[in-house]
Design a protein around this motif. Sequence first.
Motif, PDB file in Angstrom:
ATOM      1  N   LEU A 144       2.297  -1.708   4.549  1.00 63.02           N
ATOM      2  CA  LEU A 144       1.633  -0.402   4.523  1.00 63.02           C
ATOM      3  C   LEU A 144       2.720   0.674   4.522  1.00 63.02           C
TER       4      LEU A 144
ATOM      5  N   THR B 288       3.074   3.919   3.901  1.00 63.20           N
ATOM      6  CA  THR B 288       2.321   5.161   3.742  1.00 63.20           C
ATOM      7  C   THR B 288       2.973   6.353   4.422  1.00 63.20           C
TER       8      THR B 288
ATOM      9  N   VAL C  72      -7.727   1.216   1.371  1.00 60.04           N
ATOM     10  CA  VAL C  72      -7.873   0.001   2.170  1.00 60.04           C
ATOM     11  C   VAL C  72      -8.921   0.248   3.251  1.00 60.04           C
TER      12      VAL C  72
ATOM     13  N   ILE D  91     -10.313  -3.610  -0.284  1.00 61.47           N
ATOM     14  CA  ILE D  91     -10.144  -2.241  -0.753  1.00 61.47           C
ATOM     15  C   ILE D  91     -11.466  -1.738  -1.326  1.00 61.47           C
TER      16      ILE D  91
ATOM     17  N   VAL E  88       0.846  -1.188   0.000  1.00 56.95           N
ATOM     18  CA  VAL E  88       0.000   0.000   0.000  1.00 56.95           C
ATOM     19  C   VAL E  88       0.884   1.240   0.000  1.00 56.95           C
TER      20      VAL E  88
ATOM     21  N   VAL F  88      -1.409  -1.035  -4.151  1.00 57.54           N
ATOM     22  CA  VAL F  88      -2.644  -0.294  -3.908  1.00 57.54           C
ATOM     23  C   VAL F  88      -2.282   1.144  -3.574  1.00 57.54           C
TER      24      VAL F  88
END
Length: 331
Positions: free
Chosen positions: A253, A255, A227, A237, A169, A192
Amino acid sequence: MAVRDVLIVGAGPSGLATAIAAKQQGLDYVVIEKGVLVNSIFNFPTYMVFFTTPELLEIGGLPLVTPYDKPTRLESLRYYRRVVDSYGLQISFHEQVLAIEREPDEGFFAVTTRTNRGVRRVRHAHAVVLAIGYYDLPNYLGVPGEDLPHVSHYFTDPHPYYRQRVVVVGGKNSAAEAALELFRAGVEVTLVHRHATLGDSIKYWVRPDIENRLKEGSIHARFEATVVEIRPTEVVIERQGTREAIPAEGVFLLTGYHPDADLMRNAGIECHPETLAPSLNAETFETNVPNLFLAGGAVAGKATGNIFIENGRFHGEKIIKVLADRLGRVE
């Protein structure tokens, strides 16, 4: 009670550069590090290659020697160990700062710490430099399942995921590089990202690689997707009002990260409620709390892409010049 001239929190490149400057100015200093030497770099992906050239990572005038155009994580770890040994820097490892209190009547700070073995102590210093970076605190999504054991906010090595399905992600450099490393290690990868395109900060040599892998379908992608839940065997998602469950044995993740605003605020530093940008003098790096300074990534708040080793390594020299003058140590 011993009162040092300056206590430096964090043994990353910015903290080490500050310590070198303090030693050169004859200041009584110590570095407190809650982890290992250059802890953030140690936790970078195992086979990471830096974006920058060697000379832009150098501190203390010591050369970083590498046969490559860009140094690796392993080479940088070796280099910073050599820096510490060459300068004989005083560092206390595995000691976390819990609180920083200014004693205005006494003219110094009381810094409460705890070692990884649970030993507490209070250190005193006329000034404190927070070179705490931001890599220790990931930006959480706040979705169910984020704390499951197969979910991580840090990517290290692709090998454990060979012949498995992994969801990455994020859409910036860390996510792109992780997706590529996983793909090349025989992993089925799905990327994603909440936006329609990849981030602008992706390294110039990584961008065509990740874009070509996405175009040919070697790495799957779900753009403009968020997500909503992570389950033991899949990631749920949502995009354009439709939900999809993607099978996954591993989830990264990636991010982003942010500095420890709680530690700064509790010490009296004013931080913007949204951006976490601290109140400080851009020339001296002194915060709104007298004799409490910031160096390196902590200066940036959430805008972590603005401060790197390349520019953060110069903060400490400016800070120490100010302190040396105040403490009467300038010849």
